[in-house]
Motif scaffolding. Structure first.
Motif, PDB file in Angstrom:
ATOM      1  N   ASP A 248       1.148  -1.019  -0.266  1.00 40.65           N
ATOM      2  CA  ASP A 248      -0.006   0.322  -0.085  1.00 40.65           C
ATOM      3  C   ASP A 248       1.126   1.423   0.446  1.00 40.65           C
ATOM      4  OD1 ASP A 248      -2.302   2.237   0.851  1.00 40.65           O
ATOM      5  OD2 ASP A 248      -1.421   1.834   2.269  1.00 40.65           O
ATOM      6  N   LEU A 250      -0.316   4.265  -0.196  1.00 39.30           N
ATOM      7  CA  LEU A 250       0.308   5.722   1.507  1.00 39.30           C
ATOM      8  C   LEU A 250       0.771   5.194   2.275  1.00 39.30           C
ATOM      9  CD1 LEU A 250      -1.297   8.381   1.504  1.00 39.30           C
ATOM     10  CD2 LEU A 250      -3.126   7.403   2.338  1.00 39.30           C
ATOM     11  N   THR A 251       0.466   4.281   2.889  1.00 39.53           N
ATOM     12  CA  THR A 251       1.087   4.516   3.773  1.00 39.53           C
ATOM     13  C   THR A 251       2.391   3.075   4.619  1.00 39.53           C
ATOM     14  OG1 THR A 251       0.029   1.918   4.241  1.00 39.53           O
ATOM     15  CG2 THR A 251      -0.887   4.077   5.439  1.00 39.53           C
ATOM     16  N   ASN A 252       2.959   2.388   2.778  1.00 38.35           N
ATOM     17  CA  ASN A 252       3.781   1.567   2.507  1.00 38.35           C
ATOM     18  C   ASN A 252       3.549   0.747   3.966  1.00 38.35           C
ATOM     19  OD1 ASN A 252       6.580   1.478   1.232  1.00 38.35           O
ATOM     20  ND2 ASN A 252       7.669   1.838   3.035  1.00 38.35           N
ATOM     21  N   ASP A 296      -5.575  11.441   4.880  1.00 37.19           N
ATOM     22  CA  ASP A 296      -4.807  10.621   4.788  1.00 37.19           C
ATOM     23  C   ASP A 296      -3.712  11.094   5.603  1.00 37.19           C
ATOM     24  OD1 ASP A 296      -5.481  10.145   2.414  1.00 37.19           O
ATOM     25  OD2 ASP A 296      -4.119  10.826   0.466  1.00 37.19           O
ATOM     26  N   SER A 297      -2.582  11.788   5.863  1.00 39.23           N
ATOM     27  CA  SER A 297      -1.693  12.255   7.126  1.00 39.23           C
ATOM     28  C   SER A 297      -2.368  11.705   8.664  1.00 39.23           C
ATOM     29  CB  SER A 297      -1.992  13.779   7.362  1.00 39.23           C
ATOM     30  OG  SER A 297      -2.283  14.313   5.985  1.00 39.23           O
ATOM     31  N   GLN A 300      -1.222   8.358   7.706  1.00 38.59           N
ATOM     32  CA  GLN A 300      -0.447   7.962   7.691  1.00 38.59           C
ATOM     33  C   GLN A 300       0.942   7.432   9.212  1.00 38.59           C
ATOM     34  OE1 GLN A 300       0.997  10.611   5.192  1.00 38.59           O
ATOM     35  NE2 GLN A 300       1.356   9.407   3.370  1.00 38.59           N
ATOM     36  N   ALA A 303      -1.007   4.364  10.482  1.00 41.56           N
ATOM     37  CA  ALA A 303       0.068   3.061  10.298  1.00 41.56           C
ATOM     38  C   ALA A 303       1.865   3.636  10.796  1.00 41.56           C
ATOM     39  CB  ALA A 303       0.137   3.667   8.961  1.00 41.56           C
ATOM     40  N   LYS A 304       2.321   4.210  11.349  1.00 41.37           N
ATOM     41  CA  LYS A 304       3.661   4.525  11.994  1.00 41.37           C
ATOM     42  C   LYS A 304       3.341   4.451  13.017  1.00 41.37           C
ATOM     43  CE  LYS A 304       6.721   7.804  12.759  1.00 41.37           C
ATOM     44  NZ  LYS A 304       7.425   9.386  12.967  1.00 41.37           N
ATOM     45  N   ARG A 318      -2.288  -2.423   6.214  1.00 37.45           N
ATOM     46  CA  ARG A 318      -3.787  -1.901   5.535  1.00 37.45           C
ATOM     47  C   ARG A 318      -4.944  -2.671   4.509  1.00 37.45           C
ATOM     48  NH1 ARG A 318      -3.610   3.376   1.217  1.00 37.45           N
ATOM     49  NH2 ARG A 318      -6.206   4.507   2.522  1.00 37.45           N
ATOM     50  N   GLU A 322      -9.347   3.249   5.756  1.00 35.31           N
ATOM     51  CA  GLU A 322      -8.856   3.525   7.299  1.00 35.31           C
ATOM     52  C   GLU A 322      -8.980   2.200   8.184  1.00 35.31           C
ATOM     53  OE1 GLU A 322     -13.490   4.478   7.228  1.00 35.31           O
ATOM     54  OE2 GLU A 322     -11.915   4.370   5.924  1.00 35.31           O
ATOM     55  N   THR A 354      -0.315  18.973  11.802  1.00 38.88           N
ATOM     56  CA  THR A 354      -0.193  18.986  10.119  1.00 38.88           C
ATOM     57  C   THR A 354      -0.800  20.229   9.657  1.00 38.88           C
ATOM     58  OG1 THR A 354      -1.296  18.101   8.481  1.00 38.88           O
ATOM     59  CG2 THR A 354      -2.520  18.293   9.625  1.00 38.88           C
TER      60      THR A 354
END
Length: 415
Positions: A248, A250-252, A296-297, A300, A303-304, A318, A322, A354
Protein backbone atom coordinates in the motif's frame (compact mmCIF):
# COMPACT_ATOMS: atom_id res chain seq x y z
CA UNK A 1 18.75 24.60 -30.14
CA UNK A 2 20.14 21.57 -28.28
CA UNK A 3 21.01 19.83 -31.55
CA UNK A 4 22.73 22.98 -32.80
CA UNK A 5 24.82 23.20 -29.62
CA UNK A 6 25.77 19.53 -29.98
CA UNK A 7 26.96 20.13 -33.54
CA UNK A 8 29.07 23.08 -32.36
CA UNK A 9 30.86 20.73 -29.92
CA UNK A 10 30.98 17.40 -31.77
CA UNK A 11 31.99 18.50 -35.27
CA UNK A 12 35.10 20.41 -34.05
CA UNK A 13 36.11 17.36 -31.94
CA UNK A 14 35.91 15.15 -35.04
CA UNK A 15 37.84 17.66 -37.18
CA UNK A 16 40.62 17.99 -34.57
CA UNK A 17 40.90 14.20 -34.26
CA UNK A 18 41.10 13.81 -38.05
CA UNK A 19 43.65 16.62 -38.35
CA UNK A 20 45.97 15.11 -35.73
CA UNK A 21 45.72 11.67 -37.32
CA UNK A 22 46.61 12.85 -40.83
CA UNK A 23 49.22 15.29 -39.56
CA UNK A 24 50.95 12.36 -37.83
CA UNK A 25 50.54 10.70 -41.19
CA UNK A 26 52.12 7.27 -40.86
CA UNK A 27 51.56 3.76 -39.56
CA UNK A 28 53.95 2.36 -36.96
CA UNK A 29 53.84 -0.99 -38.80
CA UNK A 30 53.85 -1.96 -42.48
CA UNK A 31 50.63 -1.91 -44.45
CA UNK A 32 50.32 -5.71 -44.66
CA UNK A 33 50.56 -6.08 -40.89
CA UNK A 34 48.18 -3.16 -40.42
CA UNK A 35 45.54 -4.81 -42.61
CA UNK A 36 45.91 -8.05 -40.64
CA UNK A 37 45.48 -6.28 -37.30
CA UNK A 38 42.69 -4.12 -38.70
CA UNK A 39 40.74 -7.21 -39.80
CA UNK A 40 41.28 -9.00 -36.49
CA UNK A 41 40.30 -6.04 -34.32
CA UNK A 42 37.27 -5.24 -36.50
CA UNK A 43 36.04 -8.83 -36.29
CA UNK A 44 36.05 -8.93 -32.49
CA UNK A 45 34.80 -5.36 -32.14
CA UNK A 46 31.81 -6.29 -34.32
CA UNK A 47 31.16 -9.33 -32.12
CA UNK A 48 31.02 -7.01 -29.12
CA UNK A 49 28.56 -4.74 -30.93
CA UNK A 50 26.10 -7.64 -30.98
CA UNK A 51 26.70 -8.31 -27.27
CA UNK A 52 26.53 -4.80 -25.89
CA UNK A 53 24.11 -3.93 -23.15
CA UNK A 54 23.01 -0.34 -22.90
CA UNK A 55 22.59 0.70 -19.27
CA UNK A 56 20.18 3.53 -18.51
CA UNK A 57 21.72 6.45 -16.63
CA UNK A 58 19.14 9.20 -16.22
CA UNK A 59 17.78 9.56 -19.74
CA UNK A 60 21.08 8.57 -21.36
CA UNK A 61 22.02 5.12 -22.65
CA UNK A 62 25.59 4.44 -21.53
CA UNK A 63 27.49 1.73 -23.41
CA UNK A 64 29.81 -0.40 -21.24
CA UNK A 65 32.13 -2.78 -23.12
CA UNK A 66 35.82 -3.60 -23.57
CA UNK A 67 37.60 -1.10 -25.83
CA UNK A 68 40.64 -2.31 -27.79
CA UNK A 69 41.63 1.22 -28.87
CA UNK A 70 44.64 1.63 -26.57
CA UNK A 71 46.49 -1.46 -27.77
CA UNK A 72 45.61 -0.63 -31.39
CA UNK A 73 47.03 2.89 -31.21
CA UNK A 74 50.21 1.67 -29.48
CA UNK A 75 50.71 -0.78 -32.36
CA UNK A 76 49.62 1.35 -35.33
CA UNK A 77 49.73 5.03 -34.27
CA UNK A 78 47.08 7.79 -34.40
CA UNK A 79 46.32 7.46 -38.13
CA UNK A 80 45.83 3.72 -37.82
CA UNK A 81 43.42 4.15 -34.89
CA UNK A 82 41.44 6.93 -36.61
CA UNK A 83 40.83 4.79 -39.72
CA UNK A 84 39.88 1.86 -37.49
CA UNK A 85 37.38 3.96 -35.51
CA UNK A 86 35.75 5.25 -38.72
CA UNK A 87 35.04 1.73 -39.97
CA UNK A 88 34.10 0.39 -36.53
CA UNK A 89 31.74 3.22 -35.59
CA UNK A 90 30.04 3.42 -38.99
CA UNK A 91 29.39 -0.32 -38.80
CA UNK A 92 27.63 0.36 -35.50
CA UNK A 93 25.73 3.23 -37.11
CA UNK A 94 24.40 1.12 -40.00
CA UNK A 95 23.69 -1.84 -37.69
CA UNK A 96 21.52 0.33 -35.44
CA UNK A 97 19.77 1.84 -38.45
CA UNK A 98 18.93 -1.62 -39.80
CA UNK A 99 17.76 -2.93 -36.42
CA UNK A 100 15.72 0.17 -35.57
CA UNK A 101 17.74 0.93 -32.43
CA UNK A 102 19.33 4.16 -33.70
CA UNK A 103 18.83 7.43 -31.83
CA UNK A 104 17.34 10.43 -33.57
CA UNK A 105 20.83 11.98 -33.78
CA UNK A 106 22.70 8.70 -34.38
CA UNK A 107 24.87 10.13 -37.17
CA UNK A 108 25.96 13.05 -35.01
CA UNK A 109 26.70 10.67 -32.13
CA UNK A 110 28.75 8.53 -34.52
CA UNK A 111 31.03 11.45 -35.33
CA UNK A 112 31.53 11.98 -31.59
CA UNK A 113 32.20 8.27 -31.04
CA UNK A 114 34.94 8.50 -33.66
CA UNK A 115 36.48 11.82 -32.68
CA UNK A 116 36.14 11.72 -28.89
CA UNK A 117 37.70 8.30 -28.14
CA UNK A 118 40.35 8.93 -30.82
CA UNK A 119 41.41 12.20 -29.17
CA UNK A 120 41.65 10.62 -25.72
CA UNK A 121 43.62 7.70 -27.15
CA UNK A 122 46.01 10.16 -28.84
CA UNK A 123 46.68 11.75 -25.45
CA UNK A 124 47.34 8.34 -23.90
CA UNK A 125 49.56 7.38 -26.85
CA UNK A 126 51.76 10.49 -26.65
CA UNK A 127 52.07 10.20 -22.86
CA UNK A 128 53.08 6.54 -23.23
CA UNK A 129 55.64 7.40 -25.92
CA UNK A 130 57.16 10.09 -23.70
CA UNK A 131 57.08 8.36 -20.31
CA UNK A 132 57.65 4.66 -20.95
CA UNK A 133 61.28 4.94 -22.24
CA UNK A 134 62.19 6.66 -18.95
CA UNK A 135 60.59 4.03 -16.66
CA UNK A 136 60.92 0.85 -18.70
CA UNK A 137 63.74 -0.46 -16.47
CA UNK A 138 61.45 -0.67 -13.45
CA UNK A 139 59.46 -3.85 -12.70
CA UNK A 140 55.86 -3.80 -13.94
CA UNK A 141 56.41 -0.32 -15.41
CA UNK A 142 54.47 -1.15 -18.58
CA UNK A 143 51.45 -2.51 -16.70
CA UNK A 144 51.32 0.28 -14.14
CA UNK A 145 51.58 2.92 -16.86
CA UNK A 146 48.94 1.18 -18.98
CA UNK A 147 46.52 0.98 -16.03
CA UNK A 148 47.12 4.64 -15.16
CA UNK A 149 46.55 5.75 -18.75
CA UNK A 150 43.35 3.68 -19.10
CA UNK A 151 41.96 5.36 -15.96
CA UNK A 152 43.12 8.77 -17.16
CA UNK A 153 41.54 8.33 -20.61
CA UNK A 154 38.32 7.04 -19.07
CA UNK A 155 38.18 10.10 -16.80
CA UNK A 156 38.62 12.36 -19.84
CA UNK A 157 35.90 10.45 -21.66
CA UNK A 158 33.53 10.71 -18.66
CA UNK A 159 34.10 14.46 -18.35
CA UNK A 160 33.48 14.87 -22.07
CA UNK A 161 30.26 12.86 -21.83
CA UNK A 162 29.17 14.98 -18.87
CA UNK A 163 29.58 18.10 -20.99
CA UNK A 164 27.36 16.57 -23.68
CA UNK A 165 24.85 15.43 -21.06
CA UNK A 166 24.80 18.98 -19.68
CA UNK A 167 24.14 20.38 -23.16
CA UNK A 168 21.32 17.86 -23.72
CA UNK A 169 19.98 18.51 -20.18
CA UNK A 170 20.52 14.92 -19.06
CA UNK A 171 22.42 16.15 -15.98
CA UNK A 172 20.71 18.59 -13.65
CA UNK A 173 22.92 18.70 -10.57
CA UNK A 174 26.43 18.15 -9.25
CA UNK A 175 25.14 15.06 -7.43
CA UNK A 176 24.03 13.47 -10.72
CA UNK A 177 27.40 14.31 -12.27
CA UNK A 178 29.28 12.76 -9.33
CA UNK A 179 27.12 9.63 -9.47
CA UNK A 180 27.86 9.27 -13.17
CA UNK A 181 31.63 9.51 -12.59
CA UNK A 182 31.44 7.16 -9.59
CA UNK A 183 29.52 4.58 -11.61
CA UNK A 184 32.65 3.76 -13.61
CA UNK A 185 33.97 0.46 -12.27
CA UNK A 186 37.66 0.17 -11.39
CA UNK A 187 37.44 -3.56 -12.08
CA UNK A 188 36.15 -2.88 -15.60
CA UNK A 189 39.01 -0.45 -16.17
CA UNK A 190 41.49 -3.01 -14.86
CA UNK A 191 40.01 -5.59 -17.24
CA UNK A 192 40.38 -3.15 -20.15
CA UNK A 193 43.98 -2.33 -19.20
CA UNK A 194 44.90 -5.99 -18.82
CA UNK A 195 43.28 -6.96 -22.13
CA UNK A 196 44.98 -4.15 -24.05
CA UNK A 197 48.33 -4.78 -22.37
CA UNK A 198 48.25 -8.50 -23.21
CA UNK A 199 47.21 -7.82 -26.80
CA UNK A 200 50.04 -5.32 -27.26
CA UNK A 201 52.58 -7.70 -25.69
CA UNK A 202 51.57 -10.84 -27.61
CA UNK A 203 51.19 -9.04 -30.96
CA UNK A 204 54.59 -7.39 -30.50
CA UNK A 205 56.10 -10.86 -29.87
CA UNK A 206 54.18 -12.48 -32.75
CA UNK A 207 52.33 -14.93 -30.47
CA UNK A 208 49.16 -15.10 -32.57
CA UNK A 209 47.59 -18.06 -30.79
CA UNK A 210 47.75 -16.12 -27.53
CA UNK A 211 46.26 -13.07 -29.29
CA UNK A 212 43.27 -15.09 -30.53
CA UNK A 213 42.91 -16.60 -27.04
CA UNK A 214 42.77 -13.12 -25.47
CA UNK A 215 40.11 -11.99 -27.94
CA UNK A 216 38.06 -15.15 -27.37
CA UNK A 217 38.42 -14.87 -23.60
CA UNK A 218 37.23 -11.25 -23.59
CA UNK A 219 34.30 -12.27 -25.78
CA UNK A 220 33.32 -15.13 -23.47
CA UNK A 221 33.68 -12.91 -20.39
CA UNK A 222 31.55 -10.31 -22.17
CA UNK A 223 28.80 -12.84 -22.85
CA UNK A 224 28.88 -14.05 -19.25
CA UNK A 225 28.78 -10.48 -17.93
CA UNK A 226 25.81 -9.55 -20.10
CA UNK A 227 23.96 -12.73 -19.10
CA UNK A 228 24.55 -11.85 -15.42
CA UNK A 229 23.41 -8.26 -16.04
CA UNK A 230 20.20 -9.42 -17.71
CA UNK A 231 19.44 -11.79 -14.84
CA UNK A 232 20.03 -8.99 -12.33
CA UNK A 233 17.78 -6.59 -14.27
CA UNK A 234 15.06 -9.25 -14.51
CA UNK A 235 15.30 -9.90 -10.77
CA UNK A 236 15.07 -6.17 -10.00
CA UNK A 237 12.05 -5.84 -12.31
CA UNK A 238 10.40 -8.86 -10.69
CA UNK A 239 11.00 -7.44 -7.19
CA UNK A 240 9.60 -4.08 -8.28
CA UNK A 241 6.37 -5.62 -9.59
CA UNK A 242 6.08 -7.83 -6.52
CA UNK A 243 6.39 -4.78 -4.28
CA UNK A 244 3.75 -2.97 -6.33
CA UNK A 245 1.41 -5.95 -5.98
CA UNK A 246 1.86 -6.34 -2.21
CA UNK A 247 2.38 -2.77 -0.97
CA UNK A 248 0.00 0.00 0.00
CA UNK A 249 1.85 3.07 -1.23
CA UNK A 250 0.14 5.60 1.05
CA UNK A 251 1.43 3.91 4.22
CA UNK A 252 4.12 1.61 2.75
CA UNK A 253 2.50 -1.27 4.66
CA UNK A 254 1.56 -4.58 3.10
CA UNK A 255 -1.90 -4.68 1.56
CA UNK A 256 -4.86 -7.09 1.62
CA UNK A 257 -3.38 -9.21 -1.18
CA UNK A 258 -0.24 -9.84 0.86
CA UNK A 259 -2.36 -10.54 3.94
CA UNK A 260 -4.08 -13.35 2.02
CA UNK A 261 -0.69 -14.84 1.16
CA UNK A 262 0.50 -14.66 4.79
CA UNK A 263 -2.74 -16.20 6.07
CA UNK A 264 -2.27 -19.16 3.75
CA UNK A 265 1.26 -19.63 5.10
CA UNK A 266 0.12 -19.36 8.73
CA UNK A 267 -2.69 -21.84 8.13
CA UNK A 268 -0.02 -24.50 7.63
CA UNK A 269 1.44 -23.82 11.09
CA UNK A 270 0.11 -24.53 14.56
CA UNK A 271 0.43 -21.64 17.02
CA UNK A 272 -1.47 -19.14 19.16
CA UNK A 273 -2.41 -16.04 17.17
CA UNK A 274 -4.41 -12.88 17.74
CA UNK A 275 -6.11 -11.42 14.69
CA UNK A 276 -6.97 -7.75 15.24
CA UNK A 277 -8.94 -5.43 12.99
CA UNK A 278 -8.40 -1.75 13.80
CA UNK A 279 -10.44 1.10 12.37
CA UNK A 280 -10.10 4.88 12.76
CA UNK A 281 -13.24 6.28 14.36
CA UNK A 282 -15.43 8.84 12.54
CA UNK A 283 -12.97 9.05 9.68
CA UNK A 284 -15.52 10.58 7.31
CA UNK A 285 -15.96 13.46 9.77
CA UNK A 286 -12.21 14.13 9.61
CA UNK A 287 -12.36 14.30 5.80
CA UNK A 288 -15.46 16.52 5.89
CA UNK A 289 -14.03 18.86 8.55
CA UNK A 290 -10.67 19.22 6.87
CA UNK A 291 -10.00 17.49 3.54
CA UNK A 292 -8.77 14.21 2.09
CA UNK A 293 -5.13 15.31 2.31
CA UNK A 294 -5.51 15.70 6.08
CA UNK A 295 -7.34 12.38 6.14
CA UNK A 296 -4.37 10.74 4.41
CA UNK A 297 -2.07 12.27 7.03
CA UNK A 298 -4.16 10.71 9.80
CA UNK A 299 -4.01 7.31 8.08
CA UNK A 300 -0.23 7.62 7.73
CA UNK A 301 0.17 8.65 11.38
CA UNK A 302 -1.98 5.71 12.51
CA UNK A 303 0.06 3.30 10.36
CA UNK A 304 3.30 4.67 11.84
CA UNK A 305 2.06 4.09 15.40
CA UNK A 306 1.05 0.52 14.54
CA UNK A 307 4.48 -0.24 13.10
CA UNK A 308 6.33 1.38 16.01
CA UNK A 309 4.34 -0.62 18.55
CA UNK A 310 4.51 -4.07 16.97
CA UNK A 311 7.34 -6.54 16.99
CA UNK A 312 9.24 -7.92 13.95
CA UNK A 313 7.40 -11.25 14.22
CA UNK A 314 3.99 -9.53 13.98
CA UNK A 315 2.21 -8.46 10.79
CA UNK A 316 0.48 -5.16 10.02
CA UNK A 317 -1.63 -4.65 6.88
CA UNK A 318 -3.73 -1.86 5.50
CA UNK A 319 -6.84 -3.71 4.42
CA UNK A 320 -9.20 -0.84 3.60
CA UNK A 321 -9.48 2.94 3.56
CA UNK A 322 -9.05 3.54 7.30
CA UNK A 323 -9.01 -0.13 8.28
CA UNK A 324 -5.92 -2.05 9.33
CA UNK A 325 -5.31 -5.67 10.30
CA UNK A 326 -2.73 -6.86 12.82
CA UNK A 327 -1.64 -10.45 13.41
CA UNK A 328 0.08 -10.96 16.76
CA UNK A 329 2.33 -13.99 17.13
CA UNK A 330 4.12 -15.58 20.09
CA UNK A 331 2.06 -13.64 22.64
CA UNK A 332 -0.44 -14.59 25.32
CA UNK A 333 -3.98 -13.29 25.27
CA UNK A 334 -3.18 -10.95 28.19
CA UNK A 335 -0.14 -9.54 26.38
CA UNK A 336 -2.25 -8.78 23.32
CA UNK A 337 -4.88 -7.06 25.47
CA UNK A 338 -2.21 -4.93 27.20
CA UNK A 339 -0.76 -3.96 23.84
CA UNK A 340 -4.13 -2.82 22.48
CA UNK A 341 -4.89 -0.85 25.67
CA UNK A 342 -1.57 0.95 25.38
CA UNK A 343 -2.07 1.50 21.65
CA UNK A 344 -5.58 2.94 22.18
CA UNK A 345 -4.26 5.43 24.75
CA UNK A 346 -1.26 6.36 22.59
CA UNK A 347 -3.59 7.24 19.70
CA UNK A 348 -5.92 9.20 21.96
CA UNK A 349 -3.10 11.38 23.31
CA UNK A 350 -1.16 11.75 20.03
CA UNK A 351 -3.07 14.07 17.69
CA UNK A 352 -1.78 14.41 14.15
CA UNK A 353 0.27 17.57 13.67
CA UNK A 354 -0.23 18.92 10.16
CA UNK A 355 -0.95 22.05 8.14
CA UNK A 356 -4.42 23.16 7.06
CA UNK A 357 -5.21 26.42 5.24
CA UNK A 358 -1.67 27.73 5.85
CA UNK A 359 -1.76 27.17 9.60
CA UNK A 360 -0.56 24.44 11.92
CA UNK A 361 -3.36 22.26 13.30
CA UNK A 362 -3.62 19.27 15.63
CA UNK A 363 -6.12 16.68 14.49
CA UNK A 364 -7.27 14.41 17.34
CA UNK A 365 -8.64 10.98 16.51
CA UNK A 366 -9.40 7.63 18.12
CA UNK A 367 -9.58 4.05 16.94
CA UNK A 368 -11.61 0.94 17.73
CA UNK A 369 -10.36 -2.63 17.79
CA UNK A 370 -11.80 -6.10 17.43
CA UNK A 371 -9.48 -8.94 18.50
CA UNK A 372 -10.03 -12.67 18.10
CA UNK A 373 -7.42 -14.81 19.88
CA UNK A 374 -7.19 -18.40 18.73
CA UNK A 375 -5.02 -21.47 18.51
CA UNK A 376 -4.44 -21.78 14.79
CA UNK A 377 -4.28 -25.24 13.24
CA UNK A 378 -5.53 -27.03 10.15
CA UNK A 379 -9.08 -27.03 11.60
CA UNK A 380 -9.21 -23.29 12.44
CA UNK A 381 -8.46 -21.27 9.34
CA UNK A 382 -7.54 -17.61 9.81
CA UNK A 383 -10.31 -16.61 7.43
CA UNK A 384 -12.80 -17.56 10.16
CA UNK A 385 -10.74 -15.66 12.76
CA UNK A 386 -10.77 -12.60 10.47
CA UNK A 387 -14.56 -12.77 10.19
CA UNK A 388 -14.89 -13.01 13.97
CA UNK A 389 -12.54 -10.05 14.53
CA UNK A 390 -14.62 -8.03 12.07
CA UNK A 391 -17.75 -8.79 14.10
CA UNK A 392 -15.96 -7.75 17.29
CA UNK A 393 -14.87 -4.47 15.65
CA UNK A 394 -18.49 -3.77 14.76
CA UNK A 395 -19.44 -4.32 18.40
CA UNK A 396 -16.69 -1.88 19.48
CA UNK A 397 -18.05 0.75 17.07
CA UNK A 398 -21.58 0.25 18.34
CA UNK A 399 -20.36 0.50 21.95
CA UNK A 400 -19.35 4.14 21.55
CA UNK A 401 -16.07 3.86 19.64
CA UNK A 402 -12.57 4.18 21.10
CA UNK A 403 -13.22 0.67 22.40
CA UNK A 404 -11.58 -2.75 22.39
CA UNK A 405 -13.76 -5.86 22.14
CA UNK A 406 -11.80 -9.12 22.32
CA UNK A 407 -12.47 -12.84 22.54
CA UNK A 408 -10.12 -15.59 23.75
CA UNK A 409 -11.23 -18.56 21.69
CA UNK A 410 -8.67 -20.84 23.34
CA UNK A 411 -10.73 -20.89 26.58
CA UNK A 412 -14.06 -19.66 25.14
CA UNK A 413 -13.74 -16.49 27.28
CA UNK A 414 -15.15 -13.09 26.20
CA UNK A 415 -13.85 -9.77 27.32
Amino acid sequence: MIRQNLRLVIIPIFIVAASIAFYYGEFLIDVKMYLLLFSLYILFSILFVHLRTLVKTGTMNIDYSISYSFSFILLTGPLGLFLFEIVNRFYVYFYRKMTGTADEDELLHTFYNIGGPALFSYIGFFIFQSVYPMISVFPFAFWLLAFFLIIFMDLLSSCSLLCLMYITKNVHSKQEAFEFIASRSILDLLKTALTNGLLFTFISEGQWEAVIAIFLLSYIVGRAGIFHTKLLLQKQESERFKKMAYTDFLTNLHNRTYMGKIMEELNEKEEDLALVIADIDSFKLINDTFNHVIGDSVIQAFAKILIEHTEPCDYVFRTGGEEFTIIFRNKTYAECEDFLDHLKDTILYTPVETEFQSREVNVPYTASFGMYYTHNDSRNELKYAYEQADELLLQAKNSGKNQIISVDNTVNHSD
